[in-house]
Design a protein around this motif. Structure first.
Motif, PDB file in Angstrom:
ATOM      1  N   PHE A   1       0.853  -1.189   0.000  1.00  0.00           N
ATOM      2  CA  PHE A   1       0.000   0.000   0.000  1.00  0.00           C
ATOM      3  C   PHE A   1       0.887   1.237   0.000  1.00  0.00           C
ATOM      4  O   PHE A   1       1.914   1.279   0.682  1.00  0.00           O
ATOM      5  CB  PHE A   1      -0.901   0.013   1.241  1.00  0.00           C
ATOM      6  CG  PHE A   1      -2.102   0.912   1.141  1.00  0.00           C
ATOM      7  CD1 PHE A   1      -3.140   0.616   0.270  1.00  0.00           C
ATOM      8  CD2 PHE A   1      -2.214   2.048   1.928  1.00  0.00           C
ATOM      9  CE1 PHE A   1      -4.264   1.422   0.182  1.00  0.00           C
ATOM     10  CE2 PHE A   1      -3.333   2.864   1.853  1.00  0.00           C
ATOM     11  CZ  PHE A   1      -4.366   2.548   0.975  1.00  0.00           C
ATOM     12  N   GLY A   2       0.494   2.248  -0.774  1.00  0.00           N
ATOM     13  CA  GLY A   2       1.237   3.499  -0.809  1.00  0.00           C
ATOM     14  C   GLY A   2       0.363   4.654  -0.348  1.00  0.00           C
ATOM     15  O   GLY A   2      -0.821   4.718  -0.696  1.00  0.00           O
ATOM     16  N   ILE A   3       0.940   5.543   0.441  1.00  0.00           N
ATOM     17  CA  ILE A   3       0.219   6.714   0.943  1.00  0.00           C
ATOM     18  C   ILE A   3       0.974   7.967   0.520  1.00  0.00           C
ATOM     19  O   ILE A   3       2.116   8.178   0.921  1.00  0.00           O
ATOM     20  CB  ILE A   3       0.081   6.693   2.477  1.00  0.00           C
ATOM     21  CG1 ILE A   3      -0.581   5.404   2.952  1.00  0.00           C
ATOM     22  CG2 ILE A   3      -0.722   7.910   2.957  1.00  0.00           C
ATOM     23  CD1 ILE A   3      -0.538   5.220   4.470  1.00  0.00           C
ATOM     24  N   ILE A   4       0.336   8.767  -0.310  1.00  0.00           N
ATOM     25  CA  ILE A   4       0.889  10.079  -0.666  1.00  0.00           C
ATOM     26  C   ILE A   4       0.265  11.089   0.283  1.00  0.00           C
ATOM     27  O   ILE A   4      -0.954  11.211   0.354  1.00  0.00           O
ATOM     28  CB  ILE A   4       0.544  10.442  -2.117  1.00  0.00           C
ATOM     29  CG1 ILE A   4       1.140   9.425  -3.083  1.00  0.00           C
ATOM     30  CG2 ILE A   4       1.036  11.856  -2.446  1.00  0.00           C
ATOM     31  CD1 ILE A   4       0.629   9.575  -4.509  1.00  0.00           C
ATOM     32  N   THR A   5       1.084  11.805   1.024  1.00  0.00           N
ATOM     33  CA  THR A   5       0.586  12.790   1.978  1.00  0.00           C
ATOM     34  C   THR A   5       0.932  14.194   1.504  1.00  0.00           C
ATOM     35  O   THR A   5       2.093  14.496   1.221  1.00  0.00           O
ATOM     36  CB  THR A   5       1.192  12.568   3.373  1.00  0.00           C
ATOM     37  OG1 THR A   5       0.914  11.237   3.802  1.00  0.00           O
ATOM     38  CG2 THR A   5       0.595  13.533   4.374  1.00  0.00           C
ATOM     39  N   GLU A   6      -0.080  15.026   1.402  1.00  0.00           N
ATOM     40  CA  GLU A   6       0.098  16.412   1.005  1.00  0.00           C
ATOM     41  C   GLU A   6      -0.447  17.316   2.106  1.00  0.00           C
ATOM     42  O   GLU A   6      -1.570  17.123   2.584  1.00  0.00           O
ATOM     43  CB  GLU A   6      -0.673  16.693  -0.295  1.00  0.00           C
ATOM     44  CG  GLU A   6      -0.036  16.111  -1.531  1.00  0.00           C
ATOM     45  CD  GLU A   6       1.080  16.999  -2.059  1.00  0.00           C
ATOM     46  OE1 GLU A   6       0.782  18.062  -2.642  1.00  0.00           O
ATOM     47  OE2 GLU A   6       2.250  16.626  -1.875  1.00  0.00           O
ATOM     48  N   VAL A   7       0.343  18.284   2.539  1.00  0.00           N
ATOM     49  CA  VAL A   7      -0.117  19.318   3.465  1.00  0.00           C
ATOM     50  C   VAL A   7      -0.583  20.496   2.626  1.00  0.00           C
ATOM     51  O   VAL A   7       0.205  21.086   1.883  1.00  0.00           O
ATOM     52  CB  VAL A   7       0.990  19.740   4.440  1.00  0.00           C
ATOM     53  CG1 VAL A   7       0.523  20.920   5.292  1.00  0.00           C
ATOM     54  CG2 VAL A   7       1.405  18.567   5.320  1.00  0.00           C
ATOM     55  N   GLN A   8      -1.873  20.819   2.707  1.00  0.00           N
ATOM     56  CA  GLN A   8      -2.460  21.856   1.860  1.00  0.00           C
ATOM     57  C   GLN A   8      -3.043  22.956   2.742  1.00  0.00           C
ATOM     58  O   GLN A   8      -3.986  22.720   3.499  1.00  0.00           O
ATOM     59  CB  GLN A   8      -3.549  21.251   0.967  1.00  0.00           C
ATOM     60  CG  GLN A   8      -3.983  22.145  -0.166  1.00  0.00           C
ATOM     61  CD  GLN A   8      -2.868  22.382  -1.183  1.00  0.00           C
ATOM     62  OE1 GLN A   8      -2.009  21.522  -1.396  1.00  0.00           O
ATOM     63  NE2 GLN A   8      -2.866  23.545  -1.803  1.00  0.00           N
ATOM     64  N   LEU A   9      -2.492  24.156   2.663  1.00  0.00           N
ATOM     65  CA  LEU A   9      -2.913  25.252   3.527  1.00  0.00           C
ATOM     66  C   LEU A   9      -3.819  26.260   2.824  1.00  0.00           C
ATOM     67  O   LEU A   9      -4.358  27.156   3.468  1.00  0.00           O
ATOM     68  CB  LEU A   9      -1.679  25.963   4.098  1.00  0.00           C
ATOM     69  CG  LEU A   9      -0.696  25.068   4.871  1.00  0.00           C
ATOM     70  CD1 LEU A   9       0.447  25.911   5.424  1.00  0.00           C
ATOM     71  CD2 LEU A   9      -1.397  24.320   5.995  1.00  0.00           C
ATOM     72  N   ARG A  10      -3.976  26.115   1.520  1.00  0.00           N
ATOM     73  CA  ARG A  10      -4.854  27.034   0.778  1.00  0.00           C
ATOM     74  C   ARG A  10      -5.451  26.305  -0.414  1.00  0.00           C
ATOM     75  O   ARG A  10      -4.939  25.257  -0.833  1.00  0.00           O
ATOM     76  CB  ARG A  10      -4.083  28.269   0.308  1.00  0.00           C
ATOM     77  CG  ARG A  10      -2.944  27.951  -0.652  1.00  0.00           C
ATOM     78  CD  ARG A  10      -2.177  29.198  -1.048  1.00  0.00           C
ATOM     79  NE  ARG A  10      -1.068  28.899  -1.930  1.00  0.00           N
ATOM     80  CZ  ARG A  10      -1.167  28.771  -3.252  1.00  0.00           C
ATOM     81  NH1 ARG A  10      -2.357  28.928  -3.843  1.00  0.00           N
ATOM     82  NH2 ARG A  10      -0.119  28.500  -3.997  1.00  0.00           N
ATOM     83  N   VAL A  11      -6.517  26.846  -0.947  1.00  0.00           N
ATOM     84  CA  VAL A  11      -7.128  26.285  -2.144  1.00  0.00           C
ATOM     85  C   VAL A  11      -6.195  26.540  -3.330  1.00  0.00           C
ATOM     86  O   VAL A  11      -5.765  27.670  -3.560  1.00  0.00           O
ATOM     87  CB  VAL A  11      -8.512  26.908  -2.409  1.00  0.00           C
ATOM     88  CG1 VAL A  11      -9.056  26.467  -3.760  1.00  0.00           C
ATOM     89  CG2 VAL A  11      -9.477  26.542  -1.290  1.00  0.00           C
TER      90      VAL A  11
END
Length: 288
Positions: free
Chosen positions: A69-79
């Motif tokens: 299983f792969g997990i791509i994690t993105e921290v998104q602070l704005r649209v």
């Protein structure tokens, strides 16, 4: 330029890849395959194309050495509408690399941004990628010190999401212990991301008589109430902080760089270097 908040949240998963699994299973309610290891993978998702693509973090779950299983994690602070075009390519690239299912996890400090990030990304002809999005409304308010100490990453994320809750800050404070792995780094991280009122409250806790009696750690890393006459000692302490953070991150410091850090008597310059050290991958990232 990524913000301190962005870099701090990314660093939590870099330091503890299993935290991405915890967010999926405990908060988002997403089941993941049985696995024996969660490890950080390369965030470079470029393929045979002219455009470089880098995710914030990639976590690979393995069973007996085989990716499951792969997990791509993105921290998104704005649209950012552009992400709805880039994220699908991340998923496809990692799925092609690992040859197993892949999921996109988005972490945000704003519920509005989290709702936007959770929208299915229409690929056409009925195909879609649906990110798993986590915002403040689903991040628990951790006020139990025992729970915070059992999961310092989630405690720090809870403080970022709920900085006005002093119970959350009290619980986070209980995790700051030099005998706990990664505690020093997390303590430095939190100073760069919390709003002023929350940061001042934590620093007040750390300057209390009880805390001073319990550990020199607080005096060394958090006491902001030094008198003007102690400026030299404060500078020396910050220089030690920088070297300690670099050591904790496994970064070798050459003698000339060490001398430059320890001989600096400008507290503002040292503070800038300390913030950079938290996310640096080389000494040059700090001193340049």
């Amino acid at each position: 330029m990524p913000s301190n908040v962005h870099e701090a949240l990314v660093e939590l998963i870099r330091q503890q890849p299993s935290f991405a699994v915890q967010l999926l299973t405990d908060i988002a309610g997403v089941a993941v395959p049985t696995h024996t290891l969660a490890c950080e993978g390369s965030p470079d998702l470029s393929q045979a194309a002219p455009v470089e693509q880098r995710a914030d973090t990639v976590v690979t779950l393995q069973a007996d050495g085989v990716p499951v299983f792969g997990i791509i994690t993105e921290v998104q602070l704005r649209v950012d509408p552009d992400k709805h075009y880039r994220w699908p390519s991340y998923v496809v690239a990692l799925r092609n690399r690992l040859r197993c299912p892949v999921l996109l996890l988005v972490i945000s400090t704003s519920d509005r941004v989290a709702r936007w990030a959770a929208r299915p990304i229409d690929l056409g002809a009925g195909s879609a990628i649906v990110p798993i999005s986590i915002g403040p409304s689903v991040i628990p308010t951790i006020t139990d010190p025992a729970v915070a100490r059992a999961g310092p990453e989630l405690a720090l994320l809870s403080a970022v999401a709920h900085p006005a809750d002093r119970g959350v800050l009290d619980a986070l404070f209980s995790t700051f212990n030099p005998d706990i792995d990664r505690s020093l780094l997390y303590a430095d991280l939190v100073r760069t991301v919390l709003p002023e009122a929350a940061r001042n409250y934590l620093e007040h806790l750390m300057s209390t008589t009880t805390w001073r009696y319990q550990s020199d750690f607080a005096r060394k890393y958090f006491d902001q109430g030094l008198a003007e006459g102690e400026a030299k000692g404060k500078a020396e302490g910050k220089a030690e902080d920088i070297l300690a953070v670099l050591s904790a991150r496994g970064i070798t410091v050459a003698d000339d760089a060490r001398a430059r850090i320890t001989n600096c008597d400008n507290p503002d310059q040292l503070s800038t270097w300390l913030i950079k050290a938290v996310t640096a991958t080389a000494v040059s990232d700090v001193l340049d």
